[in-house]
Design an enzyme around this catalytic site. Structure first.
Site, short mmCIF file in Angstrom:
data_model
loop_
_atom_site.label_atom_id
_atom_site.label_comp_id
_atom_site.label_asym_id
_atom_site.label_seq_id
_atom_site.Cartn_x
_atom_site.Cartn_y
_atom_site.Cartn_z
N ARG A 116 -4.66 -15.10 -13.66
CA ARG A 116 -3.39 -14.74 -13.00
C ARG A 116 -3.36 -15.64 -11.67
O ARG A 116 -2.25 -16.07 -11.24
CB ARG A 116 -3.06 -13.33 -12.86
CG ARG A 116 -1.90 -13.05 -11.99
CD ARG A 116 -1.66 -11.38 -11.76
NE ARG A 116 -0.62 -11.01 -11.04
CZ ARG A 116 -0.12 -9.89 -10.93
NH1 ARG A 116 -0.96 -8.95 -11.31
NH2 ARG A 116 0.87 -9.53 -10.16
N ASN A 169 -8.12 -3.44 -4.06
CA ASN A 169 -7.91 -3.46 -5.24
C ASN A 169 -7.58 -4.68 -6.04
O ASN A 169 -7.69 -4.84 -7.33
CB ASN A 169 -6.93 -2.55 -5.63
CG ASN A 169 -5.50 -2.76 -4.84
OD1 ASN A 169 -5.45 -3.51 -3.95
ND2 ASN A 169 -4.50 -2.15 -5.33
N TYR A 170 -7.22 -5.69 -5.22
CA TYR A 170 -6.78 -6.99 -5.93
C TYR A 170 -7.20 -8.04 -4.90
O TYR A 170 -6.43 -8.84 -4.20
CB TYR A 170 -5.34 -7.13 -6.26
CG TYR A 170 -4.73 -6.53 -7.41
CD1 TYR A 170 -4.85 -7.23 -8.70
CD2 TYR A 170 -4.42 -5.26 -7.18
CE1 TYR A 170 -4.47 -6.29 -9.54
CE2 TYR A 170 -3.88 -4.45 -8.24
CZ TYR A 170 -3.99 -5.14 -9.44
OH TYR A 170 -3.30 -4.52 -10.59
N LYS A 192 -9.46 -12.71 5.95
CA LYS A 192 -10.24 -11.66 6.12
C LYS A 192 -10.25 -10.93 4.90
O LYS A 192 -9.32 -9.85 4.94
CB LYS A 192 -9.83 -10.70 7.60
CG LYS A 192 -10.56 -9.31 7.78
CD LYS A 192 -12.01 -9.32 7.98
CE LYS A 192 -12.72 -8.29 8.24
NZ LYS A 192 -13.00 -7.45 6.90
N THR A 195 -13.90 -5.40 2.95
CA THR A 195 -15.34 -5.37 2.66
C THR A 195 -15.52 -4.82 1.20
O THR A 195 -16.29 -5.75 0.61
CB THR A 195 -15.78 -3.94 3.51
OG1 THR A 195 -15.66 -4.44 4.97
CG2 THR A 195 -17.40 -4.09 3.29
N THR A 248 -3.37 1.09 8.42
CA THR A 248 -3.79 0.08 9.35
C THR A 248 -2.68 -1.07 9.49
O THR A 248 -2.77 -1.33 10.49
CB THR A 248 -5.31 -0.47 8.54
OG1 THR A 248 -6.14 0.41 8.42
CG2 THR A 248 -5.47 -1.72 9.66
N GLY A 249 -1.91 -1.19 8.56
CA GLY A 249 -0.83 -2.15 8.71
C GLY A 249 0.17 -1.65 9.72
O GLY A 249 0.81 -2.47 10.58
N GLU A 264 2.66 -5.16 3.15
CA GLU A 264 2.94 -3.94 2.13
C GLU A 264 1.97 -3.12 2.28
O GLU A 264 0.65 -3.18 2.10
CB GLU A 264 2.88 -4.71 0.56
CG GLU A 264 3.16 -4.16 -0.34
CD GLU A 264 1.93 -3.28 -1.27
OE1 GLU A 264 1.92 -2.04 -0.89
OE2 GLU A 264 1.42 -3.84 -1.99
N CYS A 298 -0.82 -0.13 -5.62
CA CYS A 298 0.32 0.41 -4.82
C CYS A 298 1.44 0.49 -5.80
O CYS A 298 2.51 1.57 -5.43
CB CYS A 298 0.57 -0.61 -3.94
SG CYS A 298 -0.54 -0.88 -2.82
N THR A 299 1.67 -0.14 -6.85
CA THR A 299 2.95 0.10 -7.59
C THR A 299 2.65 0.98 -8.94
O THR A 299 3.50 1.08 -9.98
CB THR A 299 3.31 -1.07 -8.27
OG1 THR A 299 2.09 -1.77 -8.88
CG2 THR A 299 3.93 -1.89 -7.14
#
Length: 496
Positions: A116, A169-170, A192, A195, A248-249, A264, A298-299
């Site tokens: 993908r 996760n992705y 970045k 980890t 963190t965002g 996001e 997240c979805t």
């Protein structure tokens, strides 16, 4: 095997190198960061603990390379991205292996993520040509009080250096969703990686390296966020930040200053099931949308609000389908695999224990072995329970039984998140009205929440994010408009 064969240059002993100036390097810190395998709870990989000086040098190199890249013809940028996509797809198996071992993604899903990602890169190349080939031509006499003596030529130009921070996760797909639009638009990129997921991302970067991009244009800096995170997000040489992750965002957005942000930050995606819904369809989508990759999306469906009159039938269908979910290790392509960390598993357990203490109904027994959590459907959830509002990021779904549609809409809108939601009903008119009333970035009708296809707009409201993603929106966001105005000595009218 990770770090072998095609990827042998990215490994130094048992520590993966970082990437800067077109080379794979060992950090001067002499230190590394361990990555724990969620399945074995043992250290699987190690990556460099980069220093602040190495961050500074990468940003400096990125600015120099970006000036050259911005002068590269658009079609040549697209060609380079197509090469990158082809190499990435060719190397899908070793990259998938790393995904399995460092984030416990099921094998088949890991391969799908890499393929993908290749498709996303190629689409970005083509979409970039479509968007960036066009500009605007404006004439002055369209505004009151002006004659036709000014011609404005407006076009898109790159922002400069984009800081890309994908989530665990992705780590491949959500890295290239930032890298590819940035590059086709003429930007440089500092990556970045998370980890947990860093090794998969470094393998992806090696594919980019082999595609022949200019030295310094892309860097991949690994290390502890506590040591280099603030420097990167507040660096005066960073011109744009694209971040996918959690709380963190919010901290980054407060510190970033006058820098365009694309963020996001998660969701508590509500699945609203009406009395006239196809309950078999709804149940199938809850299974797919709520439990795939152990709910670490997240979805993912994070809460079900179902009308009381059909709740029992829906719950029965979901519980029956849950018995067919395969629980185990990612190498065995299980549906439910270990969650990413012990802290995540502990957080999920805390939500479950809170619901149990407040008398929620459990359709399965709580079971956990290490990071592996068996899927749960928690029924009769009430507003005083944490799981009604907090994002578990695990294979646990709460069910809230509602008496009115307005009650379900209120629950969706009262949450601090507003990423996605979904509505199941056979009445399209009702679906549109409810979709308009639900305050989330995207509402799916008769399907589970999902990110994609990757060119669709993807955005959240409230604490779910800033700006909009998707290939087209990302290219637009990573450019700005520049105008050149031609001033004529006299007014001039075509055929006048």
């Amino acid at each position: 095997m990770a770090g072998q064969g095609f990827f042998k240059d990215i490994l130094d002993g048992d520590v993966f190198k970082y990437y800067a100036d077109g080379e794979w390097k060992v950090s001067s810190s002499g230190r590394s960061v361990g990555i724990t395998n969620p399945s074995t709870l043992k250290v699987q990989y190690k990556v460099q603990a980069c220093t602040q000086e190495e961050v500074n040098k990468s940003v400096e190199s990125a600015h120099a390379a970006q000036k050259i890249w911005a002068k590269t013809p658009l079609w040549k940028r697209a060609e380079a991205l197509h090469r990158f996509a082809g190499i990435l797809k060719d190397q899908k198996n070793p990259i998938a292996e790393a995904l399995v071992k460092e984030i416990a993604k099921p094998q088949k899903d890991a391969v799908t993520e890499v393929v993908r990602s290749g498709d996303l890169i190629s689409y970005s190349a083509e979409e970039g040509i479509r968007i960036l080939a066009e500009g605007k031509f404006l004439v002055s006499d369209s505004f009151p009080g002006n004659g036709r003596n000014k011609y404005c030529l407006a076009s898109k130009i790159p922002l400069g250096v984009v800081l890309a921070i994908p989530p665990f996760n992705y780590p491949v797909n959500l890295a290239v969703s930032k890298i590819a639009p940035a590059l086709i638009a003429g930007n440089a990129v500092i990556l970045k990686p998370p980890t947990q997921g860093a090794v998969s991302a470094l393998h992806m970067v090696h594919c980019l390296h082999m595609a022949g991009f200019p030295k310094g244009l892309v860097s991949a800096i690994t290390g502890k966020g506590s040591e280099i995170g603030d420097l990167m997000t507040m660096h005066p040489g960073i011109n744009c930040i694209s971040f996918t992750g959690g709380d963190t965002g919010i901290a980054i957005s407060r510190k970033a200053g006058m820098v365009p942000l694309q963020m996001e930050l998660g969701g508590k995606d509500c699945c609203l099931v009406l009395e006239d819904a196809d309950l078999e369809l709804a149940a199938n989508n809850v299974i797919k949308g709520g439990y795939s990759y152990s709910g670490q999306r997240c979805t993912a469906v994070k809460v079900i609000c179902v009308m009381e009159s059909v709740a029992e039938e829906l719950v029965t269908k979901i519980v029956e389908k849950m018995t067919k979910l395969k629980v185990g290790m990612p190498e065995d392509n299980c549906d439910i695999t270990p969650v990413v960390s012990q802290s995540s598993a502990n957080f999920i357990q805390g939500l479950v224990e809170d619901a149990k203490a407040k008398k929620a109904k459990f359709h399965q027994e709580w079971k956990r072995e290490g990071n592996l959590i068996w899927p749960l459907l928690i029924d009769n959830v009430t507003a005083d329970m944490r799981i009604a509002w907090e994002e578990p990021f695990g294979p646990v779904i709460p069910v809230i039984r509602i008496k009115t549609v307005e009650e379900g809409i209120h629950h969706c809108n009262a949450n601090n998140f507003g990423l996605q939601g979904c509505v199941f009903t056979k009445d399209i008119n009702k679906a549109i009205l409810i979709s308009d009333a639900m305050e989330s970035g995207t509402i799916q009708i008769n399907a589970a929440p999902a990110r994609g296809p990757d060119h669709f707009p993807f955005q959240g409201l409230r604490d779910s994010g800033i700006g909009s993603q998707g290939i087209t929106n990302s290219i637009q966001m990573m450019t700005k408009t520049k105008s050149t105005v031609i001033n004529l000595p006299t007014e001039s009218y075509t055929m006048g």
